[in-house]
Design an enzyme around this catalytic site. Structure first.
Site, PDB file in Angstrom:
ATOM      1  N   ALA A 256      -0.397   8.090  19.867  1.00 28.59           N
ATOM      2  CA  ALA A 256       0.986   8.041  20.363  1.00 28.59           C
ATOM      3  C   ALA A 256       2.043   8.194  19.267  1.00 28.59           C
ATOM      4  O   ALA A 256       2.877   9.103  19.320  1.00 28.59           O
ATOM      5  CB  ALA A 256       1.204   6.746  21.138  1.00 28.59           C
ATOM      6  N   ALA A 257       2.012   7.321  18.270  1.00 31.62           N
ATOM      7  CA  ALA A 257       3.049   7.360  17.244  1.00 31.62           C
ATOM      8  C   ALA A 257       2.985   8.662  16.456  1.00 31.62           C
ATOM      9  O   ALA A 257       4.004   9.331  16.240  1.00 31.62           O
ATOM     10  CB  ALA A 257       2.909   6.158  16.304  1.00 31.62           C
TER      11      ALA A 257
ATOM     12  N   CYS B  41      -4.272   3.207  27.560  1.00 35.31           N
ATOM     13  CA  CYS B  41      -3.920   2.257  28.626  1.00 35.31           C
ATOM     14  C   CYS B  41      -4.543   2.651  29.957  1.00 35.31           C
ATOM     15  O   CYS B  41      -4.612   1.840  30.878  1.00 35.31           O
ATOM     16  CB  CYS B  41      -2.407   2.184  28.808  1.00 35.31           C
ATOM     17  SG  CYS B  41      -1.502   1.966  27.284  1.00 35.31           S
TER      18      CYS B  41
ATOM     19  N   VAL C 168      -8.771  10.466   6.656  1.00 33.09           N
ATOM     20  CA  VAL C 168      -7.970  10.375   5.429  1.00 33.09           C
ATOM     21  C   VAL C 168      -8.552   9.260   4.566  1.00 33.09           C
ATOM     22  O   VAL C 168      -8.728   8.130   5.035  1.00 33.09           O
ATOM     23  CB  VAL C 168      -6.490  10.130   5.744  1.00 33.09           C
ATOM     24  CG1 VAL C 168      -5.709   9.821   4.468  1.00 33.09           C
ATOM     25  CG2 VAL C 168      -5.903  11.350   6.443  1.00 33.09           C
TER      26      VAL C 168
END
Lengths: 473, 473
Positions: free
Chosen positions: B11-12, B43, B81
Site C-alpha cells: 500500500a504505502a 484486509c 533489499v
C-alpha cells in the site's frame, strides 16, 4: 413559582416542556396544543401510508397521558391559542368550553408550519391531499388501503402506466418532487398505484446536488414512477372528486392527488404579539432562541436559525432542529442559558431502494452571496471493497471555496443500506467545524472491506476536489 | 533526472510510487518488492478464506504489469533489499540472478510489518498458520476448502462443539481476539468448523470500548464460537501436525490453529542504515514522513505517526494510513511538500452479523498520560426510528475530557448494516477537529426514519456525556 407556557405540542414544544420540567421541577409548565396529537413523528407518515407501520399511535413517542402523569406537564390539547399579550404577559386559549387566560414568565412559540398552497385550481376537490398532520396520514392510508372493486380495477381510462403493474389501483398524482414527493411515490407505488410525479423545475430534490437528483430520478424511472419534469400544474380537474391533473402541456387522468410543495411558517400569532419575523419570513431569534420580545422564545418549523457556514438566518424546518432548539430553550428556562446551535441545512431521504443526504451550501448563487467562490466535484465510488460481495456505488458531490479550500457542503446518494446517509454525518462535522478539503482528506476514517474501500468515498471526493481548491491548487 | 527508490511494494510503497510518477513523469521510479504480489488488499484475506471471494487475484488493485506498462514504474518483484547506504545514496537488492545496486535521490522505506510470534511451543507444527501474506491466505483457503473424508468427519475426538453443526469439518483454534481473530472466526465458522478462540485478556477487541467488546463477545457466542477468555496458550501440541491447544487451564483438541496476535514493524533494514526508531519501536518520521536521514522517508506498517489528539507518536499499522502517507510522500518527492497527516487510531471490523468501529483515545491510562481526565458514557439507541421496520441497536461509547469537554474518542457497535462504522466517520471528524461534546451534540446531522431516530445515536451519546463534562457539568 414561575410559569413556562408553550404554544404548540409537537417536537419543539414538547422537547422544551419536558427538558424545562426535568431540570427544574418547581416550574409550572403549561402546553397548549390545538389538536389531539402531541409529540408525533410526522416524518413517519409516508411509511404509515405505505403500510409498513401498522398504527398511527406508534408514531407518537410520548402520549398526552405520559406527559401529564409521568412528566407532570399541564398539557391542554384541543386548545387554540388566540392571543399573546407581552405587556400583561398572558396567553389566551380557546377550547370547546370557552376561553382560558394563563400568565407566563417564559413563553415558547412553537406553532409549526403549514403546507404551502400552490396557485392551482381545484385543490378543494375530493381526493386531493396534503401530508402534514396525523389526520392527513389517516385519510391517505384509508384511501390507499380501501379495497378496489373489479370495476374500478378495470376502468380503461385509468392511465397507460397501469399496464406495468400486475394489479393496478389506478393512477395517482403527486405535485412536488421534494422529500415528501419522493417518499410518497414509494409509498403509493408499493400499494400498486400508477404514480405520476409532477415537478416544476428540471430535477427532483432540488436542494441536493445535480448528481444526486439525477441518480434519484433514474431510480424513480426504474421503479415505473412517471416523473413529469418542468411541469406547470394549472388545475386539478373533475367534479366533486379529482379526475385529472392538467399542466400547461398535458392532461393526466388521476384518481387522487397528493400536494407536497413545501411548507411555510405559521407566524400569525407571533406577529400579532409584536414578535418580529426575519428575512426568511419565519420568526427571528437570537442564539438562545429568544425573539425580540423579552422572554418569548421561538423554535421549530415556525422559526428561522443561523446557518453554520454563513451565520445568515435560514429557514430549514426539520425535526432535529426543532428538538434541539426546544431542548436548549427548556434548559435556558430552567436556569442554564443554552444556545440552540445553528443549522447546516442537512436532510436525508429514502426513495425506494436509494438513499440520499445533503448538507451545507451547495447552491452556487447562495455560496457566492455569502462571499465564497464555490467549486464542486462529483465522484462515483464503490461502497465496499471492490472484491467484497453485494456492494454498490456511492455518488458524492463535494463543494468548497476555491481560495481557502473550506468545505461548504456535500450531497451523497447510494443504494439503500450502502451508507450515503450515515457517511454524510462526517460532512456535517467538516462543514460545521470549518474544515478544509485537505483537512477532510486527511481524516483517519474507519476502513474494512465490508464497509468501504481503503479511501472511503468521501475521502476520494476530497482528494479529487483538493486538486482544484486551496493554496496548493 | 532524479531517482525515487521505494523498498516494499504494498500500500504505502505503490501509492508513493504511483503518485510521484503521476505528478512528475520525469522522475525515475524504482520499486523493489521481495515477493511476487504488489498492492494487494491483505484486509480482504479473511473473506477469501471464507470463500466469499473467488480468486486471490481480485484482491490486487493494480497488477505488476499495469504498474510497469501503464504507470511506467520500474517495479522489480522478487528483489530482496539487503542494504541501504545513505552516504553513497545507494540501495542494494538481491534476486535469483545476483545483486543490483541503484542510486537514489529520494528513498522510501515501506517494509511493512511481520506477524508477532508469541512465546508458544509448537508454532512450527503443520496446520499452524498466520495471516499476513497472500501465500498465507492461499494455504488457509486450501486447508478450509479441502474435501473431508467420511472418516475425518466422524472422528469422535474432534471436540464437543461439533455437535452444534450439521456437518462439522472439525475443531479449529484461533489464538488472539483482535480483528484478525474475529474475522477469521467468521470465515471458519461459515465453513462448518467448530471454532475455539483463545484470548489472553478478559475481552475480545481490546482496542474498542468494553461495551463494544461485550456485545461482540455475546454475538460470537450466539454464533457458536467458543471464546476462551483469560487463556494463556502455552503450547500447540501434536506430532508433525498440530492436534491440540494447551493453555494453563485446559487442553482443546484442534485440527488447525490460526495465530493472530498482532504485528511488529519490519525495521532491520532501516536500523542498519542509521534510520532512527521512535519510542513505539517503529520508524520515526516528521510531519512530511521524512526520517532522521535526509531524503529517506518511511510509511506504512513499518512506521509510527503522530496521534491527532495527543500529537504523540503512535503505532497503528493500518491500510488507510499507509495509502495516505505513501501518497503524501509521492507528492513531496514530485516537488510539492505535503504533510502525511496524523492517525486517530481508527479501526473497523465485521464479526458475523455485527459491525464495530473505534477511534481516538479510549484507554483511560493513555488519556491520563496525555494530560486528560477522561470520562466515558455508553448508550444503547435504536438504529432507525422506533416505528420503522427492521431496525437494530447502536451501542455508542463516547469518551471526553472532564474539564474541557473535548471529545477524545468513541467506539460503536451495531448489527451489520445498521451503521456503526459509517457513523464513526463523524466521531473521527470531531476527534480530529478538537470538537467538544457540546459541539458534537449540536451537529445538524441528517435524519429520516429509515436511517435513525431524530437524535442520531451519536448525538444521544453526546447529550448524555454532556451532563458530566465541560463547563456546564
Amino acid at each position: 413559582m414561575s410559569t413556562f407556557v408553550v404554544v404548540g405540542g409537537d417536537a419543539a414544544g414538547m422537547s422544551a416542556a419536558s427538558k424545562a420540567k426535568r431540570d427544574d421541577p418547581s416550574l409550572e409548565v403549561v402546553v397548549f396544543e390545538r389538536g389531539q396529537w402531541v409529540s408525533y413523528g410526522a416524518c413517519g407518515l409516508p411509511y404509515y401510508v405505505k403500510g409498513e407501520i401498522d398504527s398511527l399511535d406508534s408514531l407518537v413517542s410520548v402520549t398526552p397521558e405520559e406527559f401529564r402523569e409521568e412528566r407532570d406537564i399541564d398539557l391542554r390539547t384541543g386548545h387554540d391559542v388566540v392571543d399573546i399579550d407581552p405587556d400583561d404577559r398572558t396567553v389566551t386559549a380557546r377550547n370547546d368550553d370557552g376561553e382560558v387566560v394563563v400568565e407566563y414568565d417564559h413563553l415558547l412559540i412553537a406553532t409549526g408550519a403549514a403546507a404551502v398552497t400552490p396557485p392551482i385550481d381545484g385543490l378543494d376537490r375530493e381526493g386531493v391531499f396534503t401530508l402534514g398532520s396525523m389526520s392527513d396520514g389517516k385519510e391517505l392510508r384509508e384511501y390507499v388501503s380501501r379495497a378496489r372493486t373489479e370495476e374500478e380495477l378495470q376502468q380503461p381510462d385509468r392511465g397507460p402506466a397501469c399496464q406495468f403493474l400486475e394489479t393496478c389501483n389506478g393512477p395517482v398524482g403527486i405535485v412536488g418532487g421534494g422529500y415528501i414527493g419522493v417518499e410518497m411515490a414509494e409509498a403509493l407505488a408499493a400499494n400498486d398505484f400508477e404514480v405520476h410525479l409532477f415537478q416544476r423545475g428540471d430535477r427532483v430534490l432540488k436542494q441536493f446536488s445535480d448528481a444526486t437528483s439525477e441518480r434519484v430520478l433514474d431510480h424513480l424511472a426504474d421503479q415505473t414512477v412517471s416523473v413529469h419534469l418542468g411541469a406547470e400544474v394549472e388545475s386539478l380537474d373533475g367534479g366533486d372528486r379529482v379526475e385529472a391533473i392538467a399542466t400547461t402541456d398535458e392532461r393526466v387522468p388521476v384518481d387522487m392527488v397528493l400536494v407536497g410543495t413545501g411548507v411555510r411558517p405559521r407566524t400569525d400569532l407571533a406577529e400579532d404579539a409584536g414578535v418580529e419575523l426575519g428575512e426568511t419570513g419565519a420568526i427571528a431569534a437570537d442564539a438562545y432562541r429568544e425573539t425580540n420580545v423579552d422572554d418569548i422564545y421561538a423554535a421549530g418549523d415556525c422559526a428561522e436559525a443561523g446557518h453554520v457556514v454563513t451565520d445568515d438566518p435560514t429557514y430549514v424546518p426539520l425535526a432535529l432542529t426543532a428538538n434541539r432548539h426546544g431542548r436548549a430553550i427548556g434548559q435556558t428556562v430552567a436556569g442554564t442559558p443554552t444556545e440552540g446551535g445553528g443549522v447546516a441545512g442537512t436532510a436525508a431521504v429514502k426513495a425506494f431502494e436509494v438513499e440520499a443526504a445533503r448538507t451545507g451550501l451547495l447552491d452556487e448563487s447562495e455560496a457566492r452571496d455569502a462571499g465564497f467562490d464555490p467549486v464542486s466535484k462529483t465522484i462515483d465510488a464503490k461502497s465496499r471493497a471492490g472484491y467484497y460481495p453485494d456492494g454498490g456505488t456511492v455518488t458524492v458531490t463535494l463543494t468548497a471555496d476555491r481560495d481557502s479550500g473550506r468545505v461548504l457542503g456535500g450531497s451523497l446518494v447510494s443504494e439503500y443500506g450502502e451508507g450515503a446517509v450515515h457517511r454524510s454525518h462526517a460532512l456535517v462535522a467538516a462543514v460545521t467545524e470549518g474544515a478544509t478539503v485537505d483537512d477532510l482528506s486527511d481524516y483517519d476514517l474507519a476502513y474494512a472491506p465490508p464497509f468501504n474501500t481503503t479511501w472511503d468515498p468521501i475521502l476520494t471526493a476530497a482528494k479529487v476536489l483538493g486538486k482544484d481548491v486551496g493554496p496548493n491548487r
